[in-house]
Design a protein around this motif. Structure first.
Motif, PDB file in Angstrom:
ATOM      1  N   LEU A 114       0.840  -1.193   0.000  1.00  0.00           N
ATOM      2  CA  LEU A 114       0.000   0.000   0.000  1.00  0.00           C
ATOM      3  C   LEU A 114       0.872   1.239   0.000  1.00  0.00           C
ATOM      4  O   LEU A 114       1.923   1.273   0.641  1.00  0.00           O
TER       5      LEU A 114
ATOM      6  N   SER B 140       0.368   5.663   0.165  1.00  0.00           N
ATOM      7  CA  SER B 140      -0.502   6.828   0.264  1.00  0.00           C
ATOM      8  C   SER B 140       0.075   7.931  -0.621  1.00  0.00           C
ATOM      9  O   SER B 140       1.201   8.381  -0.395  1.00  0.00           O
TER      10      SER B 140
ATOM     11  N   ASN C 125       0.602  11.585  -2.290  1.00  0.00           N
ATOM     12  CA  ASN C 125       0.510  12.993  -1.938  1.00  0.00           C
ATOM     13  C   ASN C 125       0.410  13.881  -3.173  1.00  0.00           C
ATOM     14  O   ASN C 125       0.199  15.083  -3.068  1.00  0.00           O
TER      15      ASN C 125
ATOM     16  N   LYS D  73      -5.075  18.493   0.338  1.00  0.00           N
ATOM     17  CA  LYS D  73      -4.205  17.722   1.211  1.00  0.00           C
ATOM     18  C   LYS D  73      -2.909  18.466   1.495  1.00  0.00           C
ATOM     19  O   LYS D  73      -2.374  18.404   2.603  1.00  0.00           O
TER      20      LYS D  73
ATOM     21  N   TYR E 290      -2.914  17.864   5.570  1.00  0.00           N
ATOM     22  CA  TYR E 290      -2.746  16.474   5.159  1.00  0.00           C
ATOM     23  C   TYR E 290      -3.796  15.544   5.740  1.00  0.00           C
ATOM     24  O   TYR E 290      -4.021  14.440   5.235  1.00  0.00           O
TER      25      TYR E 290
ATOM     26  N   HIS F  16      -7.188  11.735   1.445  1.00  0.00           N
ATOM     27  CA  HIS F  16      -6.270  10.599   1.356  1.00  0.00           C
ATOM     28  C   HIS F  16      -6.569   9.784   0.107  1.00  0.00           C
ATOM     29  O   HIS F  16      -7.732   9.569  -0.250  1.00  0.00           O
TER      30      HIS F  16
ATOM     31  N   VAL G  32      -5.123   6.179  -1.286  1.00  0.00           N
ATOM     32  CA  VAL G  32      -4.266   5.029  -0.981  1.00  0.00           C
ATOM     33  C   VAL G  32      -4.369   4.011  -2.110  1.00  0.00           C
ATOM     34  O   VAL G  32      -5.468   3.622  -2.516  1.00  0.00           O
TER      35      VAL G  32
ATOM     36  N   PHE H  93      -7.571   1.130  -5.516  1.00  0.00           N
ATOM     37  CA  PHE H  93      -7.317   2.322  -4.707  1.00  0.00           C
ATOM     38  C   PHE H  93      -8.561   2.708  -3.931  1.00  0.00           C
ATOM     39  O   PHE H  93      -9.682   2.298  -4.255  1.00  0.00           O
TER      40      PHE H  93
ATOM     41  N   ALA I 296     -10.123   6.387  -2.050  1.00  0.00           N
ATOM     42  CA  ALA I 296      -9.977   7.825  -1.795  1.00  0.00           C
ATOM     43  C   ALA I 296     -10.979   8.212  -0.721  1.00  0.00           C
ATOM     44  O   ALA I 296     -12.139   7.792  -0.770  1.00  0.00           O
TER      45      ALA I 296
ATOM     46  N   GLU J  21      -7.696  -0.213   5.806  1.00  0.00           N
ATOM     47  CA  GLU J  21      -6.651   0.805   5.861  1.00  0.00           C
ATOM     48  C   GLU J  21      -7.259   2.193   6.033  1.00  0.00           C
ATOM     49  O   GLU J  21      -6.763   3.017   6.816  1.00  0.00           O
ATOM     50  N   ALA J  22      -8.331   2.465   5.297  1.00  0.00           N
ATOM     51  CA  ALA J  22      -8.984   3.767   5.391  1.00  0.00           C
ATOM     52  C   ALA J  22      -9.511   4.008   6.803  1.00  0.00           C
ATOM     53  O   ALA J  22      -9.289   5.074   7.399  1.00  0.00           O
TER      54      ALA J  22
ATOM     55  N   THR K  86      -6.668   4.537   9.318  1.00  0.00           N
ATOM     56  CA  THR K  86      -6.054   5.858   9.153  1.00  0.00           C
ATOM     57  C   THR K  86      -6.916   6.933   9.798  1.00  0.00           C
ATOM     58  O   THR K  86      -6.413   7.816  10.506  1.00  0.00           O
TER      59      THR K  86
END
Length: 204
Positions: A3, A5, A7, A42, A46, A50, A52, A63, A65, A98-99, A102
């Motif tokens: 994975l 993330s 930017n 972001k 930040y 997101h 990922v 992915f 978002a 994961e989302a 986070t």
């Protein structure tokens, strides 16, 4: 599978956009420029946006978002996409987990607790969403509301189903819905405020 993330836009992002435009119907497929604006958001904060990516051998498998409003402990999953050639490998589950993790971590780092996660989903003529069973596995329930996604290309609003996961009791669920709706469609999509107000007034 790994994975990452993102930017900013890169080759993983470009691959993700190819998946995105292939998988989503045109009427709910946002212009790619909206993602650029979200990355700008972001860069200023930040925590708020997101993107990922799950990848293997330099190839995007899927992915997710999502937005997070730490102040009000609200998360909003915008897109979850998995490459059809990689389905059945728990990639969607990995990205969803994961989302949520986070969001929880960022809220905890800011001295609060994640309370609500939302997502919208297409629905058929009978008002059903074919992914309802999948989201149910993560604790999401369909929220009874007259929900519409605003027209993303100056077209008509699209009826959708809204799914909500309550992590902890939220004092005002309607406020949470309206706040994240304004953040997503007002700030990122730059939908006219009057259109957003009209749509929200019909959701109550």
């Amino acid at each position: 599978m790994k994975l990452i993330s993102l930017n900013s836009t890169d080759h993983y992002f470009n691959q993700s956009m190819e998946l995105y435009t292939k998988e989503f119907p045109a009427e709910i497929c946002e212009p790619v420029e909206v993602f650029y604006k979200s990355f700008d958001l972001k860069s200023k904060n930040y925590e708020r946006y997101h993107f990922v990516v799950a990848y293997e051998d330099n190839t995007v498998l899927g992915f997710i978002a999502f937005h997070l409003e730490v102040t009000y402990s609200i998360g909003y999953i915008v897109y979850l996409v998995v490459n059809e050639k990689a389905r059945g490998k728990n990639i969607a589950r990995t990205l969803m987990n994961e989302a949520e993790q986070t969001m929880k971590t960022l809220c905890e780092e800011n001295g609060t607790t994640l309370k609500t996660i939302m997502l919208e989903c297409e629905k058929d003529a009978q008002g059903k969403s074919h992914l309802a069973g999948f989201y149910d596995k993560f604790g999401f329930e369909q929220y009874e509301i007259n929900y519409y996604q605003p027209g993303l290309r100056s077209d008509a609003p699209v009826p959708m189903n809204l799914f909500v996961k309550s992590i902890e009791s939220h004092n005002n669920q309607q406020f949470a819905i309206e706040y994240i709706y304004r953040t997503k469609y007002g700030t990122c999509n730059e939908i006219d405020e009057h259109i957003i107000n009209d749509l929200l007034s019909n959701m109550r």
